[in-house]
Write an enzyme that holds these catalytic residues in place. Sequence first.
Site, PDB file in Angstrom:
ATOM      1  N   ASN A 133      42.080  30.347  35.076  1.00  0.00           N
ATOM      2  CA  ASN A 133      42.739  30.346  33.767  1.00  0.00           C
ATOM      3  C   ASN A 133      44.049  31.137  33.741  1.00  0.00           C
ATOM      4  O   ASN A 133      45.038  30.700  33.160  1.00  0.00           O
ATOM      5  CB  ASN A 133      41.780  30.850  32.683  1.00  0.00           C
ATOM      6  CG  ASN A 133      41.353  32.275  32.899  1.00  0.00           C
ATOM      7  OD1 ASN A 133      41.155  32.735  34.023  1.00  0.00           O
ATOM      8  ND2 ASN A 133      41.200  33.016  31.812  1.00  0.00           N
ATOM      9  N   GLY A 209      35.098  35.979  36.193  1.00  0.00           N
ATOM     10  CA  GLY A 209      34.489  34.670  35.974  1.00  0.00           C
ATOM     11  C   GLY A 209      33.402  34.749  34.919  1.00  0.00           C
ATOM     12  O   GLY A 209      33.375  35.667  34.094  1.00  0.00           O
ATOM     13  N   SER A 210      32.484  33.808  34.960  1.00  0.00           N
ATOM     14  CA  SER A 210      31.424  33.728  33.957  1.00  0.00           C
ATOM     15  C   SER A 210      30.314  34.739  34.228  1.00  0.00           C
ATOM     16  O   SER A 210      30.199  35.288  35.334  1.00  0.00           O
ATOM     17  CB  SER A 210      30.813  32.323  33.955  1.00  0.00           C
ATOM     18  OG  SER A 210      30.093  32.096  35.159  1.00  0.00           O
ATOM     19  N   GLY A 214      28.944  35.945  37.789  1.00  0.00           N
ATOM     20  CA  GLY A 214      28.963  37.376  38.077  1.00  0.00           C
ATOM     21  C   GLY A 214      27.615  37.892  38.532  1.00  0.00           C
ATOM     22  O   GLY A 214      27.525  38.727  39.441  1.00  0.00           O
ATOM     23  N   CYS A 265      39.948  34.979  28.592  1.00  0.00           N
ATOM     24  CA  CYS A 265      38.762  35.808  28.375  1.00  0.00           C
ATOM     25  C   CYS A 265      38.860  36.612  27.080  1.00  0.00           C
ATOM     26  O   CYS A 265      37.874  36.757  26.354  1.00  0.00           O
ATOM     27  CB  CYS A 265      38.566  36.761  29.549  1.00  0.00           C
ATOM     28  SG  CYS A 265      38.259  35.935  31.118  1.00  0.00           S
ATOM     29  N   GLU A 437      40.379  47.131  35.436  1.00  0.00           N
ATOM     30  CA  GLU A 437      41.625  46.743  36.086  1.00  0.00           C
ATOM     31  C   GLU A 437      42.743  47.508  35.366  1.00  0.00           C
ATOM     32  O   GLU A 437      42.635  47.846  34.189  1.00  0.00           O
ATOM     33  CB  GLU A 437      41.877  45.239  35.929  1.00  0.00           C
ATOM     34  CG  GLU A 437      40.662  44.351  36.143  1.00  0.00           C
ATOM     35  CD  GLU A 437      40.561  43.766  37.531  1.00  0.00           C
ATOM     36  OE1 GLU A 437      41.072  44.398  38.479  1.00  0.00           O
ATOM     37  OE2 GLU A 437      39.961  42.698  37.657  1.00  0.00           O
TER      38      GLU A 437
END
Length: 455
Positions: A133, A209-210, A214, A265, A437
Amino acid sequence: MQPSLDVRNPATNEVIGTIHNATPDDVDNFVNAAADILPSWEKTAASKRAVMFVNAAALIRARADDLAVLLTTEQGKPLREAKDEILGSAHVFEYYASVSGSIPGDARNLPGYGYLNVVRKPLGICAAIIPWNMPVMIFAWKVGAALTCGNTVLAKPSKTASLTILKIAEAMHDGGFPKKVLQVVTGSGEGTGSALVTHPDIRHISFTGSIMSGKAVSLLAAPHLKKLTLELGGNDSFIVTKTADVDAAVKAAVRNRFYNCGQVCTSAKRILVDASLADEFVRKAEIMLSGYVVGNGLDKVNMGPMNNPGQLAEIEASVESILANGDAQLVYGGKKLDMPGNFYAPTLLKNVSPLAVSEEIFGPVMSVIPFKNADEALDIANSTVYGLGSSVWTSDIATAQNFAESLRCGVVWVNKHLTLPPEMPFGGVASSGFGRENGRDFVYEYTEPKSILFG
């Protein structure tokens, strides 16, 4: 196992390129190369790494137009959004250049014991698993942090959005990063991704990710005791209170929700509006959406296609189920568009049942949920397994503070949404994952402390 995989343009579903589908043996070769250069890379001066980041950022900026066209062609987003993402990645690398020499330590005298020196050491070989994405920006977040700390990196992009990352990595190599320090490993999640996660010499996995994916990554990594950073999506609330500037909130909600076709997200997925403002909010949002142009991202459009047919089918099914169960009223859109590619109309739902949207809808669907008071808004906002981000729209500082303290999520915005400068730690709580992050917190994700006590 297929030796190569097709990459398709989501606006036409035509093949625009192919990528190598790396095998476990390929992954082993990548790891060996990273291990070979790791000792010298760990000792590279922070100032030299900073110059590499600056050089890479300059090259990315110089190549931004071509890179943006490539990103739009493989991912689908409008060209202006693609260029913003490309330039945003350059900004991230410039941030890491600015902090390359600031990895903290701790030194102090312990009377009766000696002199304590705590230093932070690189983890070693890291793997970055990147979604489709926001591929370039998330690549920059993960790779920039790991390289700054002295790690070597294997970056695995999504099989549907690998081409631009390969070009970004090329710019980084041209800017001075040795090829063995940063390697892009293309392929499927099932084969290539699993080989990375289970390789015993890879010490850290950063995955976006989802939730389901995960959890699978966690299970595969557990036997090797790898360090993990997981960002597993969100179901962000966008809370419009009585004292909000309604016009500003409507504009922000529409722009944020339909940015990148709603495939973000931290997109404003659940729009909670004070009941006294709900009708006005919906009316103004519908007017704004009625002017939206949907089409190929290379043309002058507000919204492009969804990235892949599977995601399109999932959105179709979600909206059909919500409407069939009487859990919302359709105001605008609500259908697949009759044109080539993976196009779904920007969709506006009102009077939505909170339970109907407790799961993330990763596409162009705005769900407006009215609430009576702050307590109800907080209950709705927190009634999800996710905990990534949320925003509150108000002109009252006490209201802003109450919501900011009470919302269970990793990021809260006040009178804005989705803004994520590289200086700002980003990550979730609960099922949205763990770790951060960006910001100075990257140090704790990509290094480990070593205590040295002198007698």
